[in-house]
Design a protein around this motif. Sequence first.
Motif, PDB file in Angstrom:
ATOM      1  N   ARG A  45     -14.262 -31.446-100.703  1.00 24.33           N
ATOM      2  CA  ARG A  45     -14.067 -30.037-100.388  1.00 24.33           C
ATOM      3  C   ARG A  45     -13.347 -29.922 -99.051  1.00 24.33           C
ATOM      4  O   ARG A  45     -13.801 -30.474 -98.046  1.00 24.33           O
ATOM      5  N   GLN A  46     -12.229 -29.229 -99.020  1.00 23.82           N
ATOM      6  CA  GLN A  46     -11.437 -29.130 -97.805  1.00 23.82           C
ATOM      7  C   GLN A  46     -11.557 -27.776 -97.112  1.00 23.82           C
ATOM      8  O   GLN A  46     -11.161 -27.653 -95.960  1.00 23.82           O
ATOM      9  N   CYS A  47     -12.086 -26.786 -97.814  1.00 19.31           N
ATOM     10  CA  CYS A  47     -12.182 -25.449 -97.213  1.00 19.31           C
ATOM     11  C   CYS A  47     -13.357 -24.710 -97.839  1.00 19.31           C
ATOM     12  O   CYS A  47     -13.586 -24.796 -99.039  1.00 19.31           O
ATOM     13  N   ASN A  48     -14.103 -23.999 -97.004  1.00 23.64           N
ATOM     14  CA  ASN A  48     -15.180 -23.174 -97.529  1.00 23.64           C
ATOM     15  C   ASN A  48     -15.061 -21.729 -97.047  1.00 23.64           C
ATOM     16  O   ASN A  48     -16.036 -20.991 -97.022  1.00 23.64           O
ATOM     17  N   ASN A  52      -6.776 -16.558 -95.089  1.00 23.28           N
ATOM     18  CA  ASN A  52      -6.935 -16.479 -93.637  1.00 23.28           C
ATOM     19  C   ASN A  52      -7.678 -17.675 -93.058  1.00 23.28           C
ATOM     20  O   ASN A  52      -8.229 -17.598 -91.959  1.00 23.28           O
ATOM     21  N   CYS A  53      -7.684 -18.794 -93.768  1.00 20.98           N
ATOM     22  CA  CYS A  53      -8.295 -20.028 -93.259  1.00 20.98           C
ATOM     23  C   CYS A  53      -7.533 -20.442 -91.995  1.00 20.98           C
ATOM     24  O   CYS A  53      -6.303 -20.447 -91.991  1.00 20.98           O
ATOM     25  N   PRO A  54      -8.239 -20.798 -90.920  1.00 24.21           N
ATOM     26  CA  PRO A  54      -7.537 -21.147 -89.680  1.00 24.21           C
ATOM     27  C   PRO A  54      -6.640 -22.379 -89.804  1.00 24.21           C
ATOM     28  O   PRO A  54      -5.681 -22.520 -89.050  1.00 24.21           O
ATOM     29  N   LEU A  55      -6.932 -23.269 -90.752  1.00 22.87           N
ATOM     30  CA  LEU A  55      -6.095 -24.461 -90.932  1.00 22.87           C
ATOM     31  C   LEU A  55      -5.469 -24.509 -92.325  1.00 22.87           C
ATOM     32  O   LEU A  55      -5.324 -25.573 -92.919  1.00 22.87           O
ATOM     33  N   GLN A  56      -5.093 -23.369 -92.846  1.00 19.01           N
ATOM     34  CA  GLN A  56      -4.374 -23.267 -94.109  1.00 19.01           C
ATOM     35  C   GLN A  56      -5.044 -24.071 -95.233  1.00 19.01           C
ATOM     36  O   GLN A  56      -4.398 -24.858 -95.930  1.00 19.01           O
ATOM     37  N   GLY A  57      -6.348 -23.891 -95.386  1.00 21.14           N
ATOM     38  CA  GLY A  57      -7.078 -24.526 -96.480  1.00 21.14           C
ATOM     39  C   GLY A  57      -7.625 -25.911 -96.181  1.00 21.14           C
ATOM     40  O   GLY A  57      -8.095 -26.593 -97.084  1.00 21.14           O
ATOM     41  N   HIS A  58      -7.593 -26.341 -94.928  1.00 22.03           N
ATOM     42  CA  HIS A  58      -8.092 -27.668 -94.560  1.00 22.03           C
ATOM     43  C   HIS A  58      -9.094 -27.594 -93.403  1.00 22.03           C
ATOM     44  O   HIS A  58      -9.172 -28.501 -92.582  1.00 22.03           O
ATOM     45  N   TYR A  78      -2.337 -25.693 -76.628  1.00 20.89           N
ATOM     46  CA  TYR A  78      -3.591 -26.391 -76.333  1.00 20.89           C
ATOM     47  C   TYR A  78      -3.817 -27.424 -77.423  1.00 20.89           C
ATOM     48  O   TYR A  78      -3.644 -27.136 -78.604  1.00 20.89           O
ATOM     49  N   PHE A  79      -4.187 -28.640 -77.042  1.00 19.60           N
ATOM     50  CA  PHE A  79      -4.544 -29.673 -78.005  1.00 19.60           C
ATOM     51  C   PHE A  79      -6.034 -29.965 -77.861  1.00 19.60           C
ATOM     52  O   PHE A  79      -6.556 -30.001 -76.748  1.00 19.60           O
ATOM     53  N   GLY A  80      -6.694 -30.180 -78.982  1.00 23.45           N
ATOM     54  CA  GLY A  80      -8.115 -30.481 -78.953  1.00 23.45           C
ATOM     55  C   GLY A  80      -8.470 -31.526 -79.995  1.00 23.45           C
ATOM     56  O   GLY A  80      -7.665 -31.869 -80.863  1.00 23.45           O
ATOM     57  N   LEU A  81      -9.687 -32.005 -79.908  1.00 27.27           N
ATOM     58  CA  LEU A  81     -10.208 -33.019 -80.822  1.00 27.27           C
ATOM     59  C   LEU A  81     -11.481 -32.484 -81.467  1.00 27.27           C
ATOM     60  O   LEU A  81     -12.380 -32.019 -80.768  1.00 27.27           O
ATOM     61  N   ALA A  82     -11.528 -32.548 -82.787  1.00 26.10           N
ATOM     62  CA  ALA A  82     -12.717 -32.133 -83.526  1.00 26.10           C
ATOM     63  C   ALA A  82     -13.346 -33.376 -84.137  1.00 26.10           C
ATOM     64  O   ALA A  82     -12.794 -33.960 -85.065  1.00 26.10           O
ATOM     65  N   GLU A  83     -14.469 -33.802 -83.610  1.00 15.52           N
ATOM     66  CA  GLU A  83     -15.160 -34.981 -84.150  1.00 15.52           C
ATOM     67  C   GLU A  83     -15.791 -34.633 -85.494  1.00 15.52           C
ATOM     68  O   GLU A  83     -15.634 -35.356 -86.461  1.00 15.52           O
ATOM     69  N   ARG A  84     -16.514 -33.519 -85.521  1.00 10.62           N
ATOM     70  CA  ARG A  84     -17.071 -33.056 -86.800  1.00 10.62           C
ATOM     71  C   ARG A  84     -15.962 -32.301 -87.523  1.00 10.62           C
ATOM     72  O   ARG A  84     -14.802 -32.480 -87.235  1.00 10.62           O
ATOM     73  N   ASP A  85     -16.316 -31.426 -88.430  1.00 14.07           N
ATOM     74  CA  ASP A  85     -15.274 -30.671 -89.114  1.00 14.07           C
ATOM     75  C   ASP A  85     -14.646 -29.649 -88.168  1.00 14.07           C
ATOM     76  O   ASP A  85     -15.278 -29.163 -87.237  1.00 14.07           O
ATOM     77  N   PHE A  86     -13.386 -29.355 -88.394  1.00 16.45           N
ATOM     78  CA  PHE A  86     -12.646 -28.443 -87.534  1.00 16.45           C
ATOM     79  C   PHE A  86     -13.303 -27.071 -87.485  1.00 16.45           C
ATOM     80  O   PHE A  86     -13.324 -26.422 -86.435  1.00 16.45           O
ATOM     81  N   LYS A  87     -13.844 -26.632 -88.588  1.00 17.46           N
ATOM     82  CA  LYS A  87     -14.403 -25.275 -88.638  1.00 17.46           C
ATOM     83  C   LYS A  87     -15.546 -25.089 -87.643  1.00 17.46           C
ATOM     84  O   LYS A  87     -15.675 -24.036 -87.029  1.00 17.46           O
TER      85      LYS A  87
END
Length: 124
Positions: A26-29, A35-41, A63-72
């Motif tokens: 599952r890539q998007c919930n 309107n998904c912030p990462l276009q369905g990912h 701005y660049f960032g790192l998401a260790e868990r899921d981006f959402k």
Amino acid sequence: MPSMGVILKNHNKSVLETEGQEEAVRQCNCRDKPNCPLQGHCLTTSSIYQADVLTEDGGSHTYFGLAERDFKARWSNHRRSFGTEKCESETELSKLVWELGSRSIQCGIEWRAVAGCGSCRPGS
């Protein structure tokens, strides 16, 4: 009642049929998929992301960032820091958003995934 041989044969057949088939990840919930912030990912884990802050006067900041868990989950923390004054210094992005707000400059943020990265473990 089927014999043990029939039970094992059926079990092995079902295991072998599903072997090699990847389970759909599952890539998007998002409830509002367009309107998904990462276009369905948005459920992508261990990723480097970019936020482009676009101001009403035509200015832009990146701005660049790192998401260790899921981006959402990371995105939700960013949104909380934009609206909660005690969290305004949590990230450089929230500092920027609060600084623009203090000058009454409206802004929008466009998010995108830049790259995937492996998990980081202490001592590795």
